[in-house]
Scaffold this active site. Structure first.
Site, PDB file in Angstrom:
ATOM      1  N   ARG A  27       0.811  -1.352   0.014  1.00 50.89           N
ATOM      2  CA  ARG A  27      -0.039  -0.079   0.052  1.00 50.89           C
ATOM      3  C   ARG A  27       0.785   1.362  -0.036  1.00 50.89           C
ATOM      4  NH1 ARG A  27      -5.438  -0.817   1.392  1.00 50.89           N
ATOM      5  NH2 ARG A  27      -5.482   1.526   1.639  1.00 50.89           N
ATOM      6  N   TRP A  80       3.007   6.206   2.220  1.00 50.80           N
ATOM      7  CA  TRP A  80       3.111   6.605   0.832  1.00 50.80           C
ATOM      8  C   TRP A  80       3.026   8.088   1.121  1.00 50.80           C
ATOM      9  CZ3 TRP A  80       0.271   9.462  -2.697  1.00 50.80           C
ATOM     10  CH2 TRP A  80       0.881   9.378  -3.874  1.00 50.80           C
ATOM     11  N   GLY A 107      -4.789   8.709   4.271  1.00 52.39           N
ATOM     12  CA  GLY A 107      -5.734   9.728   4.047  1.00 52.39           C
ATOM     13  C   GLY A 107      -4.802  10.967   3.679  1.00 52.39           C
TER      14      GLY A 107
END
Ligand code: AGP
Length: 614
Positions: A27, A80, A107
């Site tokens: 991810r 990320w 987010g």
């Protein structure tokens, strides 16, 4: 994007966080960290051990092995980067001014600048460049002894997207999770609980999972998980049983997940069809069970997706238009949201997303719903946001896909769209029984045909070896071959970092052909189709410019045998089935070029598996 995990239970948290982060690494993988609430020695205050690394999860694991924090409550994160470079200070978990509150986040907090200014004015000191850091400070500002109330009050101020796992040193028996516009699940084990950004993280520990809804908060204690809204209203969460197993989330002897997943293609194709197709071509979808009359009223189809899923949508557009004879339009979901589309209640909106969590695609879905369209999500993840928010779902049943590059799920998407096309063609009375039977036969033969391409991996690897010295590639095709050309190009560039672009055979001479020379090879999709002869002419034009050509051709067709530099011969199958076989070949080609170049195939730079921010 960003993987998050939280643990509360009877066992030591650190090894579980380490294992889960490894499984979540797909991810995002530019930095990682964990916070574990340590067991206090008698009389001492409770301390939280924070370990971070500004590299991949393995570096974090090495650090943790050298100094294993002991404790039964902890959170972990693999990042990320959105706000702030991937550095040690920006790695999660983040904390408040007094290291009492620890938070991991996936987010984007859209109003973080405004909140940060307000908190700084009130004396809070920030140490990172992240948007996330406002969360622990905002909780701290609202914390008057009741952690859960402080979390709710803080989150009511936040705009944007978040999936959060949090704890406070004041309560060793409370793990809190919350979500808005980003996925989060709570795993229920035996005397232990997990909070995770996706199911893959917790597959080895439990198959019982609560899926949080938008704006919901989960308070996890040794007594269980209680879910409520940001206003504190109790919610009955949705419990699902996950049917993925651990072996599906492991490499199983393959060098990369991507290769393993390509080798699962035949099964993925079979699973996408299983139980949905009768001998006479009647198609039924269990979670999208719309009566014929209702479906018939939807006289246009809108297909939304991003990246590889957009290419699936484009194939769907061609097929639905051709088979069902109704207008179909594939659109980049991130563009769709900023247009003023003319479609409305008569439309069927099909959202294509393997993860079910792609932010742009979800916004498109919501807009389509608002305009009164009937919506269906074609997705691999049961109870994902797309599946829950759409009127119906067509599940891929592909098992987890860990490699960042979508492979087997693309094939399952294509099969699902073919089935939907057949269903629409039938309700609109546009397909004869004979033609339906032909399509059924072709679809049922697909798993074996797909396997026959996978079995030619060595041959494809040799071609890839020959072509891996080039730094630019053009992919070209017509009809179904056009989205495949775009897909071939995205696959190559995302894992090998070689420049590649896709164009229609027709468009080629309106500009792209200027690029071609002996160092700019073209991959031409020339398998059997109504426009095959046009593609053959295009290949002649390309060869006249000295560009090397690798042509995909159908067996028995010799028209390019002496023209193209290389030909790869595909089985003679129906055109839609052929598109799937071509896709497998292009995936294996891209994989082997990337391997030749020594690239990190499963975790290519700058990318993440699921893009949950816009
Ligand atoms: C393709 O290999 C990429 N992984 C990417 O383009 C992907 O297809 C896109 O981000 C959409 O993801 P989704 O299917 O999960 O919505």
């Amino acid at each position: 994007m960003c993987g998050i995990i939280g643990y509360l239970g009877d066992r030591q948290a650190t090894p579980i966080l380490m294992e889960s982060l490894k499984r979540l690494e797909y991810r995002g993988y530019d930095s990682a960290g964990v916070a574990v609430l340590e067991m206090p020695t008698s009389g001492s205050a409770r301390l939280t051990s924070v370990t971070k690394s500004e590299a991949k999860v393995d570096t974090l694991i090495d650090k943790l092995k050298a100094n294993m924090p002991s404790g039964k409550l902890g959170i972990g994160h693999t990042r990320w980067a959105t706000h702030g470079k991937p550095t040690y200070i920006n790695a999660h978990p983040h904390t408040d001014c007094h290291s009492r509150i620890f938070v991991v986040h996936n987010g984007i907090i859209e109003n973080f600048a405004e909140l940060k200014a307000e908190l700084e004015a009130a004396g809070h000191e920030f140490t990172s460049d992240t948007d996330t850091e406002v969360v622990p400070h905002l909780i701290e500002a609202n914390y008057k002894g009741d952690f859960l109330s402080a979390v709710r009050a803080a989150l009511r101020r936040i705009r944007g997207a978040y999936a959060l796992a949090m704890f406070t040193t004041d309560d060793p028996e409370l793990l809190v999770g919350a979500r808005l516009n980003a996925p989060l699940v709570v795993g229920l084990g035996e005397n232990e609980y997990y909070i995770a950004s996706d199911i893959t993280a917790i597959i080895p520990y439990t198959k019982r999972v609560l899926v949080l809804g938008e704006g919901e908060v989960a308070a996890v204690t040794p007594l269980g998980a209680e879910v409520s809204t940001l206003d504190g209203v109790s919610v009955e969460p949705k419990l699902i049983h996950v049917d993925w197993d651990l072996s599906q989330a492991q490499k199983g002897g393959y060098q990369h997940f991507m290769l393993k997943e390509i080798h699962e293609s035949s099964e993925a194709v079979a699973n996408a069809m299983r139980g949905r197709l009768t001998d006479d071509g009647t198609v039924s979808f269990r979670e999208f069970d719309v009566p014929d009359d209702d479906l018939r009223r939807h006289s246009e189809v809108l297909l939304l997706g991003m990246g590889t899923s957009l290419h699936a949508a484009m194939v769907g557009e061609y097929v639905i238009e051709d088979w069902a004879g109704i207008p179909a339009k594939a659109m980049d979901a991130s563009e769709f949201r900023y247009r003023r589309p003319t479609f409305g209640k008569d439309a069927l909106a099909v959202v294509i997303t393997q993860s079910g969590e792609t932010a742009d695609t979800l916004v498109g879905l919501h807009q389509a719903k608002e305009r009164g369209a009937l919506t269906v999500a074609v997705t691999n993840v049961v109870a994902s946001s797309a599946a829950r928010d759409a009127d119906g779902a067509i599940y891929l049943h592909s098992g987890p896909e860990i490699g960042v590059a979508s492979t087997k799920t693309l094939l399952a998407h294509l099969v699902s769209l073919y089935l939907l096309g057949l269903r629409l063609a039938t309700v609109h009375g546009r397909v004869s029984l004979e033609r339906r039977r032909e399509l059924v036969e072709s679809l049922r033969a697909l798993p074996d045909h797909v396997q026959s391409i996978v079995d030619r991996e060595k041959e494809i690897a040799e071609i890839a070896h020959k072509y891996s010295r080039y730094r630019n590639f053009m992919y070209t095709g017509r009809g179904l071959g056009y989205p495949l050309a775009l897909e071939g190009a995205i696959k190559l560039k995302e894992i090998s970092y070689i420049h590649a672009e896709g164009t229609t055979g027709g468009e080629l001479k309106h500009g792209p052909i200027a690029m071609l020379d002996e160092n700019f090879p073209v991959i031409a999709i020339c398998t059997a189709s109504a426009t095959k002869d046009k593609m053959v002419s295009n290949v002649h034009e390309i060869v006249a410019r000295n560009a090397p050509v690798l042509a995909l051709v159908t067996e028995g067709d010799r028209s390019l045998a002496k023209v193209a530099t290389d030909v790869f011969v595909m089985p003679a199958v129906e055109e839609a089935a052929g598109a799937i076989l071509n896709t497998v070949m292009l995936q294996l080609f891209a994989y082997h070029v990337a391997v030749e170049l020594g690239q990190d195939v499963d975790q290519p730079r700058n990318l993440a598996k699921s893009v949950t921010v816009e």
